[in-house]
Design a protein around this motif. Structure first.
Motif, mmCIF file in Angstrom:
data_model
loop_
_atom_site.group_PDB
_atom_site.id
_atom_site.type_symbol
_atom_site.label_atom_id
_atom_site.label_comp_id
_atom_site.label_asym_id
_atom_site.label_seq_id
_atom_site.Cartn_x
_atom_site.Cartn_y
_atom_site.Cartn_z
ATOM 1 N N TRP A 44 21.223 -5.035 48.704
ATOM 2 C CA TRP A 44 22.071 -4.561 49.807
ATOM 3 C C TRP A 44 21.232 -4.015 50.954
ATOM 4 N N GLY A 128 36.711 -4.070 54.576
ATOM 5 C CA GLY A 128 36.598 -5.417 55.137
ATOM 6 C C GLY A 128 37.245 -5.535 56.501
ATOM 7 N N HIS A 129 37.868 -4.464 56.967
ATOM 8 C CA HIS A 129 38.473 -4.455 58.295
ATOM 9 C C HIS A 129 37.944 -3.255 59.084
ATOM 10 N N GLY A 130 36.682 -2.993 58.900
ATOM 11 C CA GLY A 130 36.038 -1.887 59.610
ATOM 12 C C GLY A 130 35.446 -0.862 58.657
ATOM 13 N N VAL A 131 35.919 -0.855 57.415
ATOM 14 C CA VAL A 131 35.335 0.043 56.406
ATOM 15 C C VAL A 131 34.343 -0.771 55.576
ATOM 16 N N SER A 132 33.127 -0.252 55.444
ATOM 17 C CA SER A 132 32.083 -1.014 54.745
ATOM 18 C C SER A 132 31.137 -0.070 54.022
ATOM 19 N N CYS A 134 28.093 -1.602 53.264
ATOM 20 C CA CYS A 134 26.860 -2.395 53.402
ATOM 21 C C CYS A 134 26.535 -2.606 54.874
ATOM 22 N N CYS A 137 24.870 -5.882 55.755
ATOM 23 C CA CYS A 137 25.735 -7.067 55.736
ATOM 24 C C CYS A 137 26.608 -7.108 56.973
ATOM 25 N N ASP A 138 27.204 -5.964 57.321
ATOM 26 C CA ASP A 138 28.331 -5.968 58.250
ATOM 27 C C ASP A 138 28.030 -5.408 59.627
ATOM 28 N N PHE A 140 26.374 -6.536 61.936
ATOM 29 C CA PHE A 140 26.509 -7.673 62.843
ATOM 30 C C PHE A 140 27.864 -7.742 63.557
ATOM 31 N N PHE A 141 28.934 -7.331 62.840
ATOM 32 C CA PHE A 141 30.285 -7.448 63.397
ATOM 33 C C PHE A 141 30.619 -6.315 64.372
ATOM 34 N N PHE A 142 29.685 -5.400 64.589
ATOM 35 C CA PHE A 142 29.974 -4.224 65.409
ATOM 36 C C PHE A 142 29.050 -4.143 66.629
#
Lengths: 320, 105
Positions: A44, A128-132, A134, A137-138, A140-142
């Motif tokens: 991770w 998976g909709h803003g709570v993570s 990792c 991993c995530d 990138f989406f922000f």
């Protein structure tokens, strides 16, 4: 009847794979179950900067692939599945995975630890909709968004630092007024202009209909509640040992459920050994887990030399 | 033997418009995605009533955004072009087979 193995290793982090390397070199022909997170916590992360032998750092997933290759090279049989159930009250021990039964004279438990969640209903709903949990991993989406990191330890500081590479801002929300993380990471976070701190605060709710729009925090000194607008919440509030399937089989410590070990890697059942984060709440490092995996494999090797005597002694006890 | 499809922003709509398609949204830098990948490859070989595909979110951001993917791996099962079920995090092969069976009913 399934064939009786010498050794089953449960878990595939630094402890499990190192146990595999040593046990297979000792000709024990071990089988290793990887579990649901092959490679464990290091998969991770991105850059691992404190594993000796890598002065330039090494990618966590890459390091774990190398561990695995090395264990396979000497004959560790690796099964990519999780263990569902164990029975340590019989000899040889029994282990079930995907409805198949396995038997083994010795066991090494190296199931490690998994990330904690806060435990809020809206946290679960918005995973998976803003709570993570990792960041690597995530994150990138922000891109160019505002995010919060919950926690104050090494992982929280690493995550926050990583997230500043893509996001607009990172607020670290911590329930104390000081950090637990290492000095080096603290300094790096404090000097990072994109990072700010929200002290003495606990997240009490996650806001947002379809995706995260903010978090509600409560100041634990004043009991005042306030909302922080953000697009993402990354949770880094520690870990819990993965010992659920061993409850009632071996002794676990009361507070958090870590495996109790004595005389290095021995559990309360003779022939069952434990290594790494599942039994170590003090150091919790990749390198100490690897070291303990090595110890467990050597302990197993010695213990198996006397296996027949152990069995005979137990049979004697039952007879009288 | 069927192999998993490589989905892109360009071919996505066409590939998923008919029947059941399970799509793995992933990226090469994501550790848990490396665990999900081999499971998806095996699944593609073993299921007959559904297509199985992978979409690299790094190269295909339009599709990832359209379906609100904010965490990877995310698996979405589509039926005739519509998302029916969204699964976040690593999922095992047998669980996925069961989900596909349920939707196929």
């Amino acid at each position: 009847m399934p064939e009786t193995k010498n050794l089953i290793i449960i878990g595939s982090g630094p402890a499990g794979y190192t146990a595999g390397i040593y046990a297979s070199r000792a000709q024990l022909k071990p089988i290793l179950f990887t579990g649901e997170e092959p490679g464990g916590q290091l998969t991770w992360t991105t850059e691992v900067e404190n594993y000796p032998g890598f002065p330039e750092g090494v990618q966590g997933p890459k390091l774990m692939q190398e561990f695995r290759k090395q264990a396979e090279k000497f004959g560790t049989e690796i099964i990519d599945a999780k263990v569902d159930k164990v029975d340590f009250r019989v000899r040889p021990f029994k282990v079930w995975s995907a409805d198949k039964e396995y038997q083994s004279r010795a066991i090494i438990i190296a199931t490690g630890a998994s990330a904690n969640w806060i435990g809020l209903p809206n946290e679960t709903r918005l995973k998976g909709h803003g709570v993570s949990s990792c960041a690597t991993c995530d994150g990138f989406f922000f891109k160019d968004k505002d995010v919060v990191v919950v926690g104050g330890g090494d992982v929280a500081l690493e995550d926050a630092n990583f997230l500043t590479k893509v996001t607009k801002s990172v607020k670290i929300i911590h329930r104390r007024d000081c950090l637990r993380g290492s000095e080096f990471l603290q300094k790096r976070a404090r000097e990072n202009k994109k990072i700010s701190f929200v002290w003495n605060s606990e997240v009490v709710d996650v806001l947002g209909e379809k995706k995260v729009s903010g978090v509600r925090v409560k100041n634990n000194q004043t009991n005042e509640e306030s909302d922080i607008a953000c697009d993402g919440m990354f949770v880094a509030i520690g870990h819990h040992p993965n010992t659920e399937i061993f409850k009632g089989q071996i002794e676990l410590e009361d507070k958090a459920g870590y495996i109790v070990v004595h005389d290095d890697t021995r559990t309360t059942v003779e022939g069952v050994f434990a290594a790494g984060d599942v039994a170590d709440f003090k150091y919790r490092q990749a390198v100490t887990a690897a070291g303990m995996g090595c110890e467990a494999a050597i302990d197993v090797e010695k213990w198996l030399e006397n296996y027949e005597k152990v069995i005979a002694k137990e049979a004697d006890k039952k007879n009288c | 033997m069927p192999q998993e499809l490589t989905l892109t922003d360009q071919n996505f709509k066409d590939e998923i418009k008919q029947g059941i398609t399970l799509v793995d949204f992933w990226a090469p830098w994501c550790g848990p995605c490396q665990q999900q990948g081999p499971i998806i490859e095996e699944l593609a070989k073993e299921v007959e009533n559904a297509k199985v595909g992978k979409l690299n979110v790094d190269n295909n951001q339009i599709t990832a955004q359209e379906f609100g993917v904010m965490s990877i791996p995310t698996l979405i099962i589509f039926k005739d072009g519509n998302p029916i079920e969204t699964l976040v995090g690593v999922h095992q092969k047998e669980d996925l087979k069961k989900k596909i069976q349920d939707i196929a009913k």
